[in-house]
Design a protein around this motif. Structure first.
Motif, PDB file in Angstrom:
ATOM      1  N   VAL A 141       0.861  -1.188   0.000  1.00  0.00           N
ATOM      2  CA  VAL A 141       0.000   0.000   0.000  1.00  0.00           C
ATOM      3  C   VAL A 141       0.900   1.242   0.000  1.00  0.00           C
ATOM      4  N   ALA A 142       1.535   1.445  -1.143  1.00  0.00           N
ATOM      5  CA  ALA A 142       2.575   2.474  -1.267  1.00  0.00           C
ATOM      6  C   ALA A 142       2.067   3.883  -0.964  1.00  0.00           C
ATOM      7  N   VAL A 143       0.848   4.203  -1.340  1.00  0.00           N
ATOM      8  CA  VAL A 143       0.323   5.547  -1.071  1.00  0.00           C
ATOM      9  C   VAL A 143       0.211   5.770   0.432  1.00  0.00           C
ATOM     10  N   TYR A 144      -0.328   4.784   1.147  1.00  0.00           N
ATOM     11  CA  TYR A 144      -0.418   4.907   2.600  1.00  0.00           C
ATOM     12  C   TYR A 144       0.969   4.963   3.231  1.00  0.00           C
ATOM     13  N   ARG A 145       1.901   4.180   2.716  1.00  0.00           N
ATOM     14  CA  ARG A 145       3.270   4.186   3.230  1.00  0.00           C
ATOM     15  C   ARG A 145       3.850   5.597   3.162  1.00  0.00           C
ATOM     16  N   GLU A 146       3.648   6.276   2.030  1.00  0.00           N
ATOM     17  CA  GLU A 146       4.168   7.638   1.877  1.00  0.00           C
ATOM     18  C   GLU A 146       3.447   8.617   2.799  1.00  0.00           C
ATOM     19  N   LEU A 147       2.139   8.473   2.927  1.00  0.00           N
ATOM     20  CA  LEU A 147       1.387   9.356   3.825  1.00  0.00           C
ATOM     21  C   LEU A 147       1.843   9.177   5.264  1.00  0.00           C
ATOM     22  N   VAL A 148       2.054   7.921   5.682  1.00  0.00           N
ATOM     23  CA  VAL A 148       2.521   7.645   7.042  1.00  0.00           C
ATOM     24  C   VAL A 148       3.902   8.250   7.270  1.00  0.00           C
ATOM     25  N   GLY A 149       4.741   8.254   6.238  1.00  0.00           N
ATOM     26  CA  GLY A 149       6.072   8.824   6.354  1.00  0.00           C
ATOM     27  C   GLY A 149       6.084  10.337   6.477  1.00  0.00           C
ATOM     28  N   GLU A 150       5.029  11.004   6.021  1.00  0.00           N
ATOM     29  CA  GLU A 150       4.996  12.462   5.985  1.00  0.00           C
ATOM     30  C   GLU A 150       4.062  13.116   6.996  1.00  0.00           C
ATOM     31  N   PHE A 151       3.061  12.374   7.472  1.00  0.00           N
ATOM     32  CA  PHE A 151       2.021  12.990   8.299  1.00  0.00           C
ATOM     33  C   PHE A 151       1.781  12.189   9.581  1.00  0.00           C
ATOM     34  N   ALA A 152       1.054  12.794  10.497  1.00  0.00           N
ATOM     35  CA  ALA A 152       0.688  12.134  11.755  1.00  0.00           C
ATOM     36  C   ALA A 152      -0.319  11.018  11.477  1.00  0.00           C
ATOM     37  N   VAL A 153      -0.266   9.995  12.304  1.00  0.00           N
ATOM     38  CA  VAL A 153      -1.194   8.874  12.179  1.00  0.00           C
ATOM     39  C   VAL A 153      -1.939   8.736  13.503  1.00  0.00           C
ATOM     40  N   PHE A 154      -3.253   8.767  13.436  1.00  0.00           N
ATOM     41  CA  PHE A 154      -4.070   8.529  14.617  1.00  0.00           C
ATOM     42  C   PHE A 154      -4.337   7.029  14.667  1.00  0.00           C
ATOM     43  N   ASP A 155      -3.640   6.349  15.559  1.00  0.00           N
ATOM     44  CA  ASP A 155      -3.714   4.891  15.575  1.00  0.00           C
ATOM     45  C   ASP A 155      -4.701   4.348  16.603  1.00  0.00           C
ATOM     46  N   ARG A 156      -5.501   5.181  17.179  1.00  0.00           N
ATOM     47  CA  ARG A 156      -6.541   4.739  18.113  1.00  0.00           C
ATOM     48  C   ARG A 156      -7.894   5.211  17.604  1.00  0.00           C
ATOM     49  N   TRP A 157      -8.282   4.699  16.464  1.00  0.00           N
ATOM     50  CA  TRP A 157      -9.578   5.084  15.913  1.00  0.00           C
ATOM     51  C   TRP A 157     -10.471   3.870  15.830  1.00  0.00           C
ATOM     52  N   PHE A 158     -11.753   4.111  16.012  1.00  0.00           N
ATOM     53  CA  PHE A 158     -12.726   3.037  16.110  1.00  0.00           C
ATOM     54  C   PHE A 158     -13.999   3.434  15.381  1.00  0.00           C
ATOM     55  N   ALA A 159     -14.760   2.440  14.972  1.00  0.00           N
ATOM     56  CA  ALA A 159     -16.055   2.704  14.353  1.00  0.00           C
ATOM     57  C   ALA A 159     -17.010   3.229  15.424  1.00  0.00           C
ATOM     58  N   SER A 160     -17.816   4.184  15.075  1.00  0.00           N
ATOM     59  CA  SER A 160     -18.790   4.733  16.016  1.00  0.00           C
ATOM     60  C   SER A 160     -19.885   3.732  16.335  1.00  0.00           C
ATOM     61  N   VAL A 161     -20.258   2.944  15.341  1.00  0.00           N
ATOM     62  CA  VAL A 161     -21.273   1.909  15.513  1.00  0.00           C
ATOM     63  C   VAL A 161     -20.630   0.591  15.098  1.00  0.00           C
ATOM     64  N   PRO A 162     -20.608  -0.413  15.959  1.00  0.00           N
ATOM     65  CA  PRO A 162     -20.022  -1.694  15.549  1.00  0.00           C
ATOM     66  C   PRO A 162     -20.954  -2.377  14.555  1.00  0.00           C
ATOM     67  N   SER A 163     -20.933  -1.879  13.326  1.00  0.00           N
ATOM     68  CA  SER A 163     -21.924  -2.305  12.348  1.00  0.00           C
ATOM     69  C   SER A 163     -21.450  -2.004  10.940  1.00  0.00           C
ATOM     70  N   SER A 164     -22.372  -1.998  10.036  1.00  0.00           N
ATOM     71  CA  SER A 164     -22.091  -1.846   8.619  1.00  0.00           C
ATOM     72  C   SER A 164     -21.807  -0.399   8.213  1.00  0.00           C
ATOM     73  N   THR A 165     -21.672  -0.192   6.924  1.00  0.00           N
ATOM     74  CA  THR A 165     -21.164   1.056   6.361  1.00  0.00           C
ATOM     75  C   THR A 165     -22.015   2.288   6.650  1.00  0.00           C
ATOM     76  N   GLN A 166     -23.277   2.260   6.291  1.00  0.00           N
ATOM     77  CA  GLN A 166     -24.098   3.481   6.337  1.00  0.00           C
ATOM     78  C   GLN A 166     -24.187   4.118   7.729  1.00  0.00           C
ATOM     79  N   PRO A 167     -24.413   3.346   8.810  1.00  0.00           N
ATOM     80  CA  PRO A 167     -24.465   4.008  10.125  1.00  0.00           C
ATOM     81  C   PRO A 167     -23.172   4.748  10.466  1.00  0.00           C
TER      82      PRO A 167
END
Length: 191
Positions: A141-167
């Motif tokens: 995932v080269a694009v993400y690799r470059e973004l991680v190298g240049e910017f901050a990463v919030f590594d404690r993120w979670f889904a608001s609803v433990p469910s599918s896409t739309q919610p």
């Protein structure tokens, strides 16, 4: 007659928040915030192995595992690897399936042990058990690799609803799913 004041709705509150942030922007070194909303992907799946590039990222080591049967500790283990690829069908992401992944069963009264991913994936076929326990290597995932190298990463993120896409998309845009826990077409018109 007294006039009752109404609290601002979510949209008005969001606009007020943006105006407050904009007035402070000149004094802040942060000029841009980008929010990436991915379709049913976990942090570990997409960015977990980025820990190799930046040890401060709370990613994966390869020592993480799930039992093949959450109620039988001697059932065997599937370890997290870096062999992620296109997965079809998707692992389950309904409210019930995610509850099974998080709690290892339909009983959500105990601790969230995060030990039911392999077990729940087995209902979709044996090839899914390994698929749910894999993430992409940084080179995959080269694009993400470059973004991680240049910017901050919030590594404690979670889904608001433990469910599918739309919610969860509703939460991103309006800080509520309006009670939705599934991709009910009734909620799609909010977009």
């Amino acid at each position: 007659m007294a006039v009752r004041r109404r609290r601002p709705g979510p949209v008005a509150a969001a606009v007020l928040l943006l105006l407050a942030v904009a007035t402070q922007a000149a004094a802040s070194p942060i000029k841009t915030v980008v929010v990436v909303v991915m379709e049913n992907r976990s942090f570990d799946h997409m960015l977990g192995w980025m820990k190799r590039l930046n040890p401060e990222i709370d990613g994966v080591t390869g020592g993480e595992w799930n039992p093949t049967n959450a109620s039988d500790p001697s059932s065997g283990r599937v370890y997290f690897g870096e062999g992620a690829e296109y997965v079809d069908p998707d692992p389950g992401h309904s409210f019930q399936e995610i509850r099974q992944q998080i709690f290892g069963s339909d009983d959500a009264s105990g601790p969230a042990r995060m030990d039911g991913f392999v077990q729940q994936a087995r209902s979709l076929g044996d090839n899914m058990t390994a698929a749910v326990m894999n993430g992409f290597s940084p080179d995959s995932v080269a694009v993400y690799r470059e973004l991680v190298g240049e910017f901050a990463v919030f590594d404690r993120w979670f889904a608001s609803v433990p469910s599918s896409t739309q919610p969860n998309r509703l939460f991103v845009h309006s800080a509520t799913s309006g009670g939705a826990t599934s991709n009910n077409p009734e909620y799609v018109h909010y977009y």
